[in-house]
Design an enzyme around this catalytic site. Sequence first.
Site: not given
Ligand code: NAD
Length: 261
Positions: A143, A156
């Site tokens: 991130s 985080y």
């Molecule tokens: P999301 O909530 O849509 O997806 C998260 C996924 O992780 C889901 O499939 C969920 O079921 C899974 N998950 C959560 N806890 C879990 C566990 N204990 N065991 C197994 N699976 C688990 O979120 P996203 O926005 O797609 O985020 C995905 C990654 O991208 C994360 O690491 C997040 O930190 C990173 N990220 C997101 C953004 C953003 O703006 N959306 C920005 C930077 C980084």
Amino acid sequence: MSLKSRNAVVTGSTSGIGLCIARALAAEGANILINGFGDPAAVEAERAKIEADFGVKCLYDGADMSKPAEIAAMIKHAEDELGSCDILVNNAGIQFVAPIEEFPIEKWDQIIAINLSSAFHAIRAAMPGMKARKWGRIVNTASAHSKVASPFKSAYVTAKHGLDGLSKTAALELATFGVTSNCISPGYVWTPLVEKQIPDTMAARHLTKEQVINDVLLHAQPTKEFVTVDQVAALAVFLCSDAAAQITGANISIDGGWTAE
Ligand code: NAD
């Protein structure tokens, strides 16, 4: 580029960025193991759709990324049923926002486990096979918060900075084995998760939708545009290609200029 005959494990791939990365790798011909939580029927529909859309094999493993034994078993599941784990995308992640002195201890522990330690356990389990086959790709969804901090996101920010350190360490240990390890670091990505926050924020702060997007969500993002899941997935796929064989130990921003400031 083709990833035909490669087998990929993508953690946290039942929604958002992870699902898009899983589908993009499948589109290049890779067999996939998807992981994450969700309604069983919806997860099964996504799994079957990957097989139908791309003609690859797709498994689901519901391993909880806070449980080391389940993570090791997930990698073994891929090795047993797909034949190997050539590509590992450590993507599962959660967020919690609170000042440090009020931050619930169990939330700290949970975020460190899911956003950081899970990647250690998965890399640890996948490494022997990658080294033996002399080919591998580890892509860690970090991130912008792996490079800079924001207030109230202590766990985080700490986990994502740690993930960058783990990724670099793996890169050095694997450098002579044809295995790369990199972080991709998105800014705000347009996912249903972000979209759902908008109406509540509009009501709470008496702002228009445009004000919420530009002055709250995209405050830190100079382009004033969201990153898309497809853009993040395209970067992940590129890092799995042969063209990226000399990119290792990198932490690549995809954040509309956020961390340039
Ligand atoms: P999301 O909530 O849509 O997806 C998260 C996924 O992780 C889901 O499939 C969920 O079921 C899974 N998950 C959560 N806890 C879990 C566990 N204990 N065991 C197994 N699976 C688990 O979120 P996203 O926005 O797609 O985020 C995905 C990654 O991208 C994360 O690491 C997040 O930190 C990173 N990220 C997101 C953004 C953003 O703006 N959306 C920005 C930077 C980084």
